[in-house]
Design a protein around this motif. Structure first.
Motif, short mmCIF file in Angstrom:
data_model
loop_
_atom_site.label_atom_id
_atom_site.label_comp_id
_atom_site.label_asym_id
_atom_site.label_seq_id
_atom_site.Cartn_x
_atom_site.Cartn_y
_atom_site.Cartn_z
N ASP A 323 0.83 -1.33 -0.11
CA ASP A 323 -0.08 0.14 0.07
C ASP A 323 0.72 1.34 0.05
O ASP A 323 1.58 1.43 0.91
CB ASP A 323 -0.94 -0.08 1.23
N SER A 324 0.64 2.27 -0.87
CA SER A 324 1.51 3.20 -0.93
C SER A 324 1.55 4.46 0.10
O SER A 324 2.29 5.06 0.26
CB SER A 324 1.41 4.15 -2.27
N ASN A 325 0.37 4.08 0.92
CA ASN A 325 0.06 5.09 1.87
C ASN A 325 1.16 4.50 3.21
O ASN A 325 1.21 5.47 3.90
CB ASN A 325 -1.14 4.82 2.61
N LYS A 378 9.43 2.76 -8.15
CA LYS A 378 9.83 3.40 -9.34
C LYS A 378 10.99 4.36 -9.25
O LYS A 378 11.31 4.84 -8.00
CB LYS A 378 8.63 4.36 -9.91
N ALA A 379 11.73 4.62 -10.28
CA ALA A 379 13.06 5.44 -10.03
C ALA A 379 12.55 7.03 -9.72
O ALA A 379 13.42 7.67 -8.74
CB ALA A 379 13.90 5.60 -11.50
N GLU A 380 11.55 7.51 -10.10
CA GLU A 380 10.95 8.59 -9.68
C GLU A 380 10.79 9.08 -7.98
O GLU A 380 10.93 9.97 -7.52
CB GLU A 380 10.16 9.32 -10.74
N GLN A 381 10.15 7.83 -7.67
CA GLN A 381 9.65 7.71 -6.72
C GLN A 381 10.90 7.43 -5.54
O GLN A 381 10.90 8.41 -4.47
CB GLN A 381 8.96 6.56 -6.36
N CYS A 442 19.70 4.16 -1.29
CA CYS A 442 19.25 4.68 -2.50
C CYS A 442 20.18 4.32 -3.75
O CYS A 442 19.46 4.27 -4.67
CB CYS A 442 18.85 6.10 -2.46
N ASP A 443 21.38 3.86 -3.45
CA ASP A 443 22.19 3.55 -4.47
C ASP A 443 22.10 2.13 -4.91
O ASP A 443 22.89 1.70 -5.76
CB ASP A 443 23.77 4.15 -4.13
N LEU A 444 21.63 1.41 -4.17
CA LEU A 444 21.57 -0.09 -4.48
C LEU A 444 20.49 -0.47 -5.30
O LEU A 444 19.30 0.33 -5.55
CB LEU A 444 21.15 -0.78 -3.04
#
Length: 1133
Positions: A323-325, A378-381, A442-444
């Motif tokens: 859930d994105s929440n 997702k990359a942008e997220q 975040c680099d993984l």
């Protein structure tokens, strides 16, 4: 970023048809019907199990994935039956999410709690109350118009509350509730019971819900007259509510230049979501922020810490449901944590945050690590999260990862190999905050082909040996390995578990554990190759800068939990199936039994979990810097051991314990129980205690080897031990000139003591084992208080009431007690007197030879005062003699030792031991005379008047009045009483000494009076002595029982004349001294003093004249004190 996202009003999408406003389609269609059609169409299986229609299958898939606007844009005309089925299937079908958004889950036990944290009355929880309202028929007037559900819920009256009728409305999109409204005015993070009741009504009874198409569709079917009639009736029914709004809208529509006419179409709250709308469940952001702020403001009181932990559990629950929440809610929580005003206050004051609050920050950082490691993020997220994390990380008050100390670790989160271990200056490296690891994560990525094969295939074997030349991808069995920084690899496992990928998490966890086991074996082989060289050097460097137990990412705990959950799930005969399209989780009672991946014969997930915990706990690792980091090491170790103790040991697990214990003993510098130990390594006492108690029933020899090896605490050693290679288990690396700050040292020493006590208890009845344990205690434990505790423990175990005393264990107890005496002899210890008394009790239980021994060696164990006043006195008491049933020879031997001790102590410390020595030597004339001579020799120099008076009184009591007299005169030479010391404690001794002299005769009195005159300047004391001497004749109690002359001594002759003159002189001096600083409130007291002085003056033959002259002098000298002199005249003329 999620917290900054501007969410449009729910269900306000602009709806229209092509040509809307110009030409309307003519004709009418039926405006409503029930939700149901056939049972199959509703998703309810009929009795005949008829197959589901293709329309329902397609509509359900579209309803789950597509916003309705996209459907409208994709197709020029959508048939009404198709619209109905899409609208029907768009409502959530799983109750699990509704439950998740209407109650906390305490985790593990399935217990649900409200947002306030209470779980006592389950019937008052929103989800349970909602079910109760539904089942009691309190839901009515349910209507679904497009993507909008409404109804009324009746809350029955109670003894304190009247009946409440709530109007409830729910908007939904793609099987998620996107907004809720209830007239009950609920102010909480989650849905109220009325929303739950209405939602569950729609889930459980869809066939009873009237279904209409979106209102825009219905309006589209009306002609002008119908539209006008519709609007007028609507205004008539609700004229008080909508008339002003209706008129305003009419005015704007009739105005050609108005904004409303510039927009194509009109909003429809029932038309579903637009393409741009984010598809997520309704979460009241404002309430989340308010609740977190409230909990933080309570500062740990009222269970606020528990409530915040429940919020974190809710985040994990949302992540598990994908859930994105989850991320959205954690963002809101983090913002409130960062805004906590206490952070700036603590930083300004230089104080530390509380331990529980610190743990909340740790959980916050761990959750962000899970979120950014989402394998399908997702990359942008991820980029948005990274910006947010960096913003928080840059705030001055952001808490550091290791508490209030700057971390001295290099960046160990990266998966890339690190350079040689070093210890660069901490000032040159930036501090690591609780968000640093998440930022680094975040680099993984998850694109590594080997990693992908590991997590997706149960039987991934070594299919390409040409890629495995160095053996890093597979072990000798062809099972996959995963070489990555262990905490980082385990963080991947935690992320997979947290995001609802349990099978993938399990596969990766097994690969990591197999890698750890292979690494352990390779380290053992390496040590064996260089064992001789390493043992000869006897030193080692830090093998692990970053330990796995107590690590911020808790790698061992993650692996253990992952394996145990799977193991227990299989043991229960149930498995979790996450294959449902709605993300719901259902438990299947009889899963298909598939072969367990990458497990040896007889091995289970539980045994693998236990072995993993043993490897982690046995790792030799450096103690981290800082109070919080060190406390965390202890806390995590104890938590992991508590979980291990819950596992019932079977033959397989005992075999693993033996295997790992043996490996740890032979691991050299790589294991915490190896022969070579780095000085600042985390001690193994708590872990070894678990191994000892677990192995003892199965392999006692191995259990003792483990426990004895673990007793080491080299950080307290001041120098390297001697190079005795016959006992290599004690080889220790010592870094010179460095004294680390171990804030948890007292706790560590307590655990060392507990381990020793456990061994002592187990070794009862085995003299050889007891002797070995005693040697270990004496070598490794340096705290006197802990050794004393062990001595007491051993004594209690040896003298249990239900068995005969264990003499060997008693001797161990005595040995430890003697060591305590030696350690504390020259140091201050508030328990010293208790220790001395206990040692005598222990020696008494051991026997007469032990008592004799401690008296003969008293100077190495006790101070002279302790030896005489406590040790010897207790030993020579009647109770001890009776307790030991001593014969005459034994009593005499003890008495001789006691007398020898007493005389030695009296010689060494006559001031404090002389009286005790005299008491102990009373029955031996030679010894008594020797003690008396020691007193006389010390009286001239080393003893004060109090000590001498005490001994003098003792001598009189024992029938030695002349010796008492001699000591009293010696005491008088040390005494000095000034004129104003009329309450001095020595006055009674002076009076007693004068009385003793008076009773002995005139000569003795004549000898003591000059001493009194010299030592005492206080007039009232001298006058008291003078009166006592004149009441009786000296020598009434003579030494030779002959009565002296009954004639009282004359005050005009020596020695009383000298005493009388001294008394009169003292009164004169005292009078002048008092008049110097006298105040009016003391006048009456002064007059009484002069009256007593006159009585003394009158004892002289010319006393009347002397007193008159004295008064006249006063009146002349102090004539300025008119009031006082007037009082003097009134009383004395």
């Amino acid at each position: 970023m999620m917290a900054e996202r501007v969410q449009p009003p729910p269900a306000k999408r602009l709806c229209c048809r092509q040509g809307y406003g110009a030409t309307c389609r003519q004709g009418q269609r039926a405006a409503g019907a029930l939700c149901g059609g056939s049972a199959a169409a509703q998703g309810e299986p009929s009795r005949t199990q008829s197959p589901e229609s293709l329309l329902d299958i397609a509509a359900r898939r579209v309803a789950e994935k597509w916003p309705f606007q996209r459907v409208e844009e994709r197709f020029e005309r959508i048939p009404e039956p198709v619209q109905r089925r899409i609208v029907y299937w768009s409502f959530p079908r799983s109750e699990r999410e509704i439950c998740m958004y209407s109650s906390f889950n305490a985790g593990g036990g399935g217990e649900e709690v409200g947002s306030g944290g209470e779980s006592a009355d389950e019937t008052r929880l929103p989800f349970r109350r909602g079910i109760a309202l539904l089942e009691s028929g309190c839901v009515d007037n349910v209507l679904q118009v497009g993507f909008h559900l409404s109804g009324t819920v009746r809350e029955p009256a109670t003894s304190s509350e009247p009946e409440l009728l709530c109007n409830v409305s729910v908007s939904f999109d793609r099987c998620k509730i996107t907004s809720v409204t209830c007239s009950c005015g609920n102010k909480d993070i989650f849905y109220c019971a009325h929303v739950v009741a209405l939602s569950l009504y729609r889930v459980r009874k869809p066939e009873q819900v009237k279904l209409r198409l979106p209102i825009s569709e219905t309006l589209f079917q009306m002609n002008r007259d119908q539209l006008q009639k519709f609007v007028q009736y609507l205004i008539t029914v609700h004229h008080t509510d909508v008339l002003p709004t209706a008129q305003k809208l009419a005015d704007e529509i009739l105005s050609q230049n108005s904004e409303i006419n510039q927009v194509h179409g009109a909003p429809d709250p029932t038309a579903g979501a637009s393409v741009d709308d984010e598809n997520c469940w309704h979460l009241d952001e404002e309430q989340v922020q308010e609740q977190v702020k409230l909990f933080l403001s309570q500062g740990g009181y009222h269970g606020s810490g528990k409530q915040l932990n429940l919020l974190f559990s809710k985040v994990r629950e949302m992540l598990m449901m994908r859930d994105s929440n989850g991320a959205r809610m954690l963002t809101l929580i983090t913002e409130q944590f960062m805004g906590d005003p206490r952070l700036a206050l603590w930083r300004q004051q230089g104080t530390t945050m509380t331990d529980k609050y610190r743990q909340l920050w740790d959980e916050l950082g761990a959750l962000w690590m899970c979120i950014v490691l989402n394998p399908h993020c997702k990359a942008e997220q991820k980029a948005a999260w990274l910006r947010q994390l960096r913003r928080w990380n840059g705030v001055d008050v952001c808490p550091l990862e290791d508490g209030n100390h700057g971390s001295e670790l290099i960046n160990l989160t990266n998966a890339l190999p690190q350079g040689p271990a070093g210890n660069p200056d901490s000032l040159t490296r930036p501090h690591r905050t609780v968000f640093t690891r998440a930022i680094e994560a975040c680099d993984l990525h998850w694109q590594d082909p080997h990693l992908q094969h590991i997590i997706t295939e149960d039987h991934y074997n070594n299919y390409c040996y040409h890629d495995n030349l160095d053996g890093s991808l597979f072990d000798s069995r062809g099972w996959p390995l995963w070489h990555e920084h262990v905490p980082t690899a385990c963080a991947r496992v935690d992320a997979l578990r947290s995001h609802g990928y349990p099978k993938e998490a399990l596969r990766l966890a097994i690969a990591i554990v197999n890698t750890l086991r292979r690494q352990q074996q390779k380290q053992l082989e390496l040590f064996r190759c260089h064992k001789k060289e390493l043992l000869h050097r006897g030193v080692t460097s830090v093998t692990n800068l970053e330990g796995w137990v107590g690590h911020p990412l808790d790698p061992i705990g993650t692996l253990f939990a992952t394996l145990m959950e799977t193991g227990r799930g299989r043991d229960n005969g149930a498995a979790l199936d996450f294959s449902g399209s709605s993300g719901s989780c259902r438990r299947t009672e009889n899963p298909v039994c598939t072969p367990l991946p990458f497990l040896e014969d007889g091995e289970t997930f539980v045994s693998l979990a236990v072995e993993t915990a043993l490897i982690g706990l046995g790792q030799q690792r450096v103690m981290p810097d800082g109070l919080y980091a060190q406390e965390k090491v202890c806390r995590n170790e104890e938590q992991l051991l508590a979980k291990l103790q819950e596992v019932d040991l079977d033959d397989t697990l005992v075999k693993i314990l033996r295997k790992q214990a043996t490996l740890l003993l032979e691991a050299g510098p790589y294991g915490g129980l190896g022969e070579i130990l780095y000085r600042e390594s985390v001690p193994m006492h708590t872990f070894a205690k678990y191994l000892f108690t677990s192995l003892l029933p199965h392999d006692a020899e191995l259990a003792y080897r483990i426990a004895l090896r673990a007793m080491r605490l080299p950080v307290l050693e001041s120098a390297a031990p001697s190079a005795d290679l016959s006992r290599p288990q004690h080889i220790v690396s010592v870094v010179p000139n460095r004294y680390p700050r171990w804030f948890t040292l007292s706790h560590i020493e307590s655990q060392q003591c507990e381990l020793a006590s456990t061994m002592l208890t187990a070794a009862k009845g085995d003299p050889c084992k007891l002797h070995t344990v005693l040697e270990s205690i004496q070598k490794n434990i340096h705290s006197s208080s802990h050794i004393f505790k062990l001595a007491q423990d051993a004594f209690k175990i040896a003298t249990l009431m239900d068995s005969l005393p264990d003499l060997t264990l008693l001797k161990v107890s005595l040995e430890l007690g003697l060591q305590v005496m030696r350690l504390t002899l020259s140091t201050l210890n508030w328990r010293r007197r208790e220790m001395v008394r206990w040692l005598v009790t222990c020696a008494t239980e051991v026997g007469v030879f032990a008592l004799d021994n401690i008296m003969q060696n008293w100077f190495t164990l006790f101070t002279p005062t302790e030896a005489t006043s406590v040790v010897a006195s207790t030993i020579m008491s009647n109770s001890t003699i009776v307790r030991l049933h001593l014969d005459c020879n034994q009593q005499e031997k003890l008495a001789n030792s006691a007398r020898t001790l007493a005389l030695q102590c009296a010689m060494k410390d006559p001031q404090n031991c002389a009286l005790s020595a005299l008491t102990l030597c009373e029955k031996d004339h030679i010894a008594f005379e020797t003690a008396y001579q020691i007193v006389l020799d010390a009286a001239a120099t080393g003893m004060n008047y109090t000590q001498l008076f005490t001994i003098a009184r003792y001598m009189e009591h024992r029938g030695y009045p002349m010796r008492a007299y001699k000591l009293a005169t010696l005491a008088m030479t040390h005494l000095n009483l000034s004129y104003n010391q009329d309450t001095h404690p020595a006055i009674n001794d002076v009076l007693w000494a004068c009385a003793l002299s008076h009773s002995l005769g005139k000569n003795e009195l004549a000898a003591v009076i000059p001493l009194v005159v010299k030592s005492v300047k206080c007039a009232t004391v001298l006058s008291d002595i003078l009166r006592r001497c004149t009441l009786t004749t000296p020598g009434m109690v003579a030494l030779h029982s002959r009565r002296n002359s009954v004639k009282p001594m004359s005050l005009d002759k020596a020695p009383l004349r000298q005493l009388l003159d001294a008394t009169i002189g003292a009164y004169i001096n005292t009078t002048h001294s008092r008049l110097t600083h006298i105040s009016p409130r003391h006048y009456s007291e002064f007059i009484e003093f002069l009256s007593k002085a006159r009585e003394t003056f009158l004892m002289a033959h010319d006393g009347h004249i002397q007193f008159t002259q004295f008064i006249d002098n006063l009146k002349q000298i102090y004539k300025g004190k008119k009031k006082l002199m007037m009082l003097v005249r009134e009383r004395f003329g």
